[in-house]
Design a protein around this motif. Structure first.
Motif, short mmCIF file in Angstrom:
data_model
loop_
_atom_site.label_atom_id
_atom_site.label_comp_id
_atom_site.label_asym_id
_atom_site.label_seq_id
_atom_site.Cartn_x
_atom_site.Cartn_y
_atom_site.Cartn_z
N HIS A 118 -2.48 -12.52 4.89
CA HIS A 118 -2.66 -12.58 6.35
C HIS A 118 -2.35 -13.96 6.93
O HIS A 118 -2.78 -14.30 8.03
N CYS A 160 0.18 -6.07 12.00
CA CYS A 160 -0.40 -6.00 10.65
C CYS A 160 -1.60 -5.05 10.66
O CYS A 160 -2.16 -4.74 11.71
N CYS A 209 -4.42 -5.83 9.82
CA CYS A 209 -5.61 -6.59 10.21
C CYS A 209 -5.72 -6.72 11.72
O CYS A 209 -6.71 -7.23 12.25
N CYS A 231 1.94 -11.26 10.02
CA CYS A 231 1.36 -11.64 8.72
C CYS A 231 2.38 -11.36 7.60
O CYS A 231 3.23 -10.48 7.73
ZN LIG Z 1 -2.69 -9.39 8.67
#
Ligand SMILES: [Zn+2]
Length: 398
Positions: free
Chosen positions: A246, A257, A259, A264
């Motif tokens: 990340h 991403c 996340c 990332c």
């Molecule tokens: Zn990420």
């Protein structure tokens, strides 16, 4: 299979924690009687009676190997891998690999458990626990004793608390007390660790036992890394050390991403990102990516070559920070030929100052698909010995 089942189940509790100190020491460094006398400042008689108890319990044995130190060769003492079994589990995003192995660790039985991730931690852990029980029952009416369980998870883990500590694909696991739940369910000490850390432990133990600083990068469905400093795993304050997947890179577009951030390393080149981009070409999962790469598919090979350079950009930053002796590139996507490794190599040698790369070993992982379970087993044995010994420090010397 071994004949350890004939021993009474409660025998381990009759061992003195000071005797376990000797066993834990031998597990890390097999040595001779003279070596133990020196390391523990024990008289010959005191050591003799402790060793007699350990031999009788079956936890320690004389090795076939001997140490030549001046006089006649002296037999090494070591932990007897057949004392009991370790259950080690690699919890994935769609299924888990469950193995039972000796303390060495050598795999004696294995099984895959499929599940839906949204079933939640309680249901998934219960299916793993009952699988372990079924596998033990497969050893016959007197199965070897289960000593400990090691769980490797695709998430940042506080290994002392035994919990997931932040964002991961294991949604809903954050804050669930995995360690206590499983200890209560199985009645043995349980170790919970991040899967990349576990893979790195196996790789280091098998191939780089004397390396003090080692950096392990996994490129599979996701991307992560593990850091060893002074020979020990570095977890960071919240167990999130090594979250290289990340790190955001500029200048390569800004794909979303998993996340929630953009750009990332994972979103650019993890297995799931390659699947996102090349699904139409048949790259439906990481196994398919590897197959297409081996078949010479130009689009997949191009993605891996570019992926190697992208991962290499992040690895180059890490190399400048950590100055490791060894960098190991592992994981299922990285295993698809040398392309990814050569991309990483190119970026690291281009970008990092020569002082940090002069003696650097930058190599592919060699342990293979069992790395996470083997590492989890080793960490679990370390935690179990720690749990039973006099020196419960909460840190593992592995
Ligand atoms: Zn990420």
């Amino acid at each position: 299979m071994t004949a350890t089942g004939s021993r009474p189940a409660d025998e381990f509790s009759t061992l003195d924690p000071q005797d376990i100190d000797l066993a834990a020491h031998l597990w890390r460094n097999p040595t001779t009687r003279a070596g133990l006398q020196r390391d523990f400042a024990l008289s010959r008689t005191a050591l003799g009676s402790r060793l007699d108890r350990l031999f009788e319990s079956g936890l320690v044995r004389e090795s076939e190997r001997a140490e030549q130190s001046g006089g006649r060769p002296a037999r090494l003492l070591e932990l007897d891998g057949n004392y009991g079994l370790v259950a080690a589990v690699d919890i994935g995003e769609r299924h888990s690999q469950v193995v039972l192995c000796s303390l060495d660790p050598e795999i004696r039985a294995r099984r895959a458990v499929d599940f839906q991730l949204d079933a939640g931690p309680g249901a998934i852990l219960e299916s793993i626990a009952s699988t372990i029980e079924e596998m033990l029952a497969g050893f016959g009416p007197n199965p070897p004793r289960l000593t400990t369980v090691g769980l490797a998870l695709p998430a940042p883990v506080d290994f002392i608390a035994g919990m997931v500590t932040g964002y991961s694909v294991l949604r809903g696991w954050d804050g669930f007390d995995i360690k206590s739940w499983f200890q209560q369910r199985m009645g043995v000490p349980v170790l919970v660790e991040n899967d990349v850390n576990a893979m790195a432990v196996a790789e280091k133990a098998q191939n780089w036992p004397n390396a003090q600083s080692l950096f392990y990068v996994k490129v599979g469905t996701g991307i992560g890394s593990a850091i060893f400093t002074n020979g020990s795993l570095y977890h960071g304050a919240q167990g999130a050390a090594g979250d290289i997947g990340h790190i955001q890179l500029d200048g390569h577009g800004e794909p979303l991403c998993r996340c929630g951030n953009r750009g990332c390393v994972e979103a650019l080149t993890a297995g799931w990102a390659i699947v996102r981009d090349l699904k139409g070409q048949g790259a439906t999962d990481t196994d398919a990516i590897v197959q297409l790469a081996n078949a010479g598919d130009p689009l997949v090979l191009g993605a891996l070559r570019e992926g190697g350079r992208l991962v290499g950009e992040a690895v180059a930053y890490a190399t400048s920070l950590l100055n490791p002796e060894v960098i190991v590139i592992g994981g299922s996507v990285a295993a698809a030929g040398e392309l990814m490794l050569s991309g990483v190599r190119q970026m690291v040698y281009d970008r990092v100052l020569p002082l940090a790369t002069r003696r650097l070993h930058l190599v592919p992982a060699r342990v293979g698909g069992d790395a996470a379970v083997l590492g989890a087993a080793q960490l679990a044995v370390a935690a179990w010995l720690e749990h039973e010994s006099t020196s419960s420090t909460g840190s593992l010397s592995i």
